[in-house]
Design a protein around this motif. Structure first.
Motif, PDB file in Angstrom:
ATOM      1  N   ALA A  15       9.232   9.306  -4.195  1.00 58.27           N
ATOM      2  CA  ALA A  15       9.762  10.114  -5.291  1.00 58.27           C
ATOM      3  C   ALA A  15       9.404   9.506  -6.649  1.00 58.27           C
ATOM      4  N   THR A  16       9.497   8.173  -6.746  1.00 61.06           N
ATOM      5  CA  THR A  16       9.166   7.510  -8.009  1.00 61.06           C
ATOM      6  C   THR A  16       7.688   7.657  -8.348  1.00 61.06           C
ATOM      7  N   THR A  17       6.826   7.489  -7.344  1.00 65.16           N
ATOM      8  CA  THR A  17       5.387   7.622  -7.589  1.00 65.16           C
ATOM      9  C   THR A  17       5.025   9.043  -8.000  1.00 65.16           C
ATOM     10  N   ALA A  18       5.700  10.022  -7.427  1.00 63.44           N
ATOM     11  CA  ALA A  18       5.406  11.415  -7.760  1.00 63.44           C
ATOM     12  C   ALA A  18       5.618  11.695  -9.242  1.00 63.44           C
ATOM     13  N   GLY A  46       0.781  -1.228   0.000  1.00 64.71           N
ATOM     14  CA  GLY A  46       0.000   0.000   0.000  1.00 64.71           C
ATOM     15  C   GLY A  46       0.809   1.274   0.000  1.00 64.71           C
ATOM     16  N   VAL A  47       2.136   1.189  -0.085  1.00 66.64           N
ATOM     17  CA  VAL A  47       2.976   2.385  -0.008  1.00 66.64           C
ATOM     18  C   VAL A  47       2.785   3.261  -1.245  1.00 66.64           C
ATOM     19  N   ASN A  48       2.801   2.648  -2.426  1.00 72.60           N
ATOM     20  CA  ASN A  48       2.613   3.424  -3.650  1.00 72.60           C
ATOM     21  C   ASN A  48       1.233   4.082  -3.695  1.00 72.60           C
ATOM     22  N   MET A  49       0.213   3.340  -3.263  1.00 70.72           N
ATOM     23  CA  MET A  49      -1.134   3.904  -3.302  1.00 70.72           C
ATOM     24  C   MET A  49      -1.302   4.998  -2.255  1.00 70.72           C
ATOM     25  N   GLY A  50      -0.584   4.889  -1.128  1.00 73.79           N
ATOM     26  CA  GLY A  50      -0.593   5.982  -0.150  1.00 73.79           C
ATOM     27  C   GLY A  50       0.001   7.251  -0.730  1.00 73.79           C
ATOM     28  N   PRO A 106       1.837   5.273  -9.621  1.00 75.20           N
ATOM     29  CA  PRO A 106       2.069   3.994  -8.935  1.00 75.20           C
ATOM     30  C   PRO A 106       2.333   2.864  -9.922  1.00 75.20           C
ATOM     31  N   ILE A 107       3.499   2.248  -9.825  1.00 75.77           N
ATOM     32  CA  ILE A 107       3.881   1.105 -10.663  1.00 75.77           C
ATOM     33  C   ILE A 107       4.060  -0.099  -9.745  1.00 75.77           C
TER      34      ILE A 107
END
Length: 347
Positions: A263-266, A108-112, A270-271
């Motif tokens: 940083a990547t999600t920004a 759930g880190v990327n979705m957060g 979300p991948i």
């Protein structure tokens, strides 16, 4: 009998062969990554020849083909950085939680991070790149803490299965909240939906420079945590007995992973599944020593994401398939295989 404090010739020979094998695999991975970088620059919806590639690399954009290559260069660099960040973050998370299912997407880190960015855009009108990155890192960190707390409740503490279930439920809940936030805002809905799929298309150097310091800091903190993760793999009690400050070690490593994920999600959206697939494959080559596993995971993540991006450009020509869709198609069956193959307790 082997005396304490001395190493047997058999163990010494095995260690030398093991390190030699790791170096060869590391070199092979670097060569593969270099080949994928060249392929990413040369392959796309528009056919180009190598003379166009060389001209574009030299700064010339006089023809349409050279301009196409010039657009692919920052895209290739972003795929390399994002893949390395997600692969490394996945290996760190699996080491911190001793959970074979740990992954920035599954936990759930990327979705957060995604939910935090959507709220920032819809309610607070954030627009600058640094605001996006800061909000995404805050959201990723908050989601990681939330999932860990929920997974720690009840008997047995934070077991891998409980963390995976808490992360999956949190991802679904956050995804629903993203939809709820976006629905009333038709002016931003299109851009948010496209960003949520996860991709590296449309990358420019102007988008890369702001996120680069955060990624470099995340890489440094995560790689610095390799020895600490080796200690944590022995168990908290034994690690503490060896002089390791367990809470500090776990928090430091998790902070590096959160930096990389946020940083990547920004910048990419979300991948999912890169951080799950890559560390498991890299353990086959590098073993469980995090001093080798973390660099392998970074290189392997870059290879996987770049290969997925190239495949996405080819399979639906003249259109493109976002890299997040390709990684999901690869990662979902792998996730099911991991669940069926392992008893999902500890690494």
């Amino acid at each position: 009998m082997i005396r304490i404090g001395r190493q047997s010739p058999a163990l010494s020979t095995w260690a030398v062969r093991s390190n030699r094998s790791r170096r060869l695999w590391l070199l092979a991975t670097i060569v593969l990554l270099a080949g994928l970088c060249a392929t990413s620059v040369a392959v796309g919806t528009r056919q180009v020849v190598w003379s166009d590639v060389l001209s574009a690399l030299g700064g010339r954009v006089e023809s349409i083909e050279e301009a196409a290559v010039a657009v692919r260069i920052p895209r290739t660099l972003l795929a390399l950085l994002a893949g390395a960040a997600l692969g490394l973050a996945g290996a760190v998370m699996q080491g911190v939680t001793r959970n074979p299912l740990a992954d920035p997407g599954i936990l759930g880190v990327n979705m957060g991070a995604s939910l935090a960015v959507v709220i920032g855009v819809a309610w607070f009108d954030i627009a600058s790149a640094y605001a996006y990155i800061g909000v995404a890192i805050f959201g990723a960190g908050s989601a990681a803490v939330f999932v860990y707390v929920i997974g720690s409740l009840g008997r047995g503490g934070p077991t891998p299965l409980k963390l995976a279930l808490a992360g999956a439920a949190t991802s679904v809940a956050f995804s629903s909240l993203v939809i709820a936030v976006v629905l009333p805002r038709g002016d931003i809905a299109g851009g948010i939906r496209s960003w949520q799929v996860g991709g590296v298309g449309g990358a420019t150097f102007d988008r890369l420079w702001p996120v680069l310091p955060f990624l470099l800091m995340g890489f440094a903190v995560s790689l610095f945590s390799a020895r600490k993760l080796n200690s944590l793999a022995l168990g908290d009690e034994l690690a503490a007995g060896l002089g390791e400050r367990v809470a500090l070690a776990r928090g430091t490593a998790a902070f590096g992973a959160v930096l990389l994920c946020g940083a990547t999600t920004a910048v990419c959206g979300p991948i999912a599944f890169v951080g799950l697939v890559v560390p498991h494959l890299c353990r086959l080559l590098a073993g469980v020593d995090h001093r080798w596993l973390l660099p392998f995971s970074a290189l392997g993540g870059a290879c996987l994401l770049m290969a997925a991006d190239v495949v996405g450009r080819i399979v639906v020509r003249p259109s493109e398939l976002d890299v997040g869709i390709v990684t999901a198609l690869v990662g979902a069956p792998f996730f099911i295989w991991i669940v069926r193959r392992q008893r999902v307790r500890e690494l």
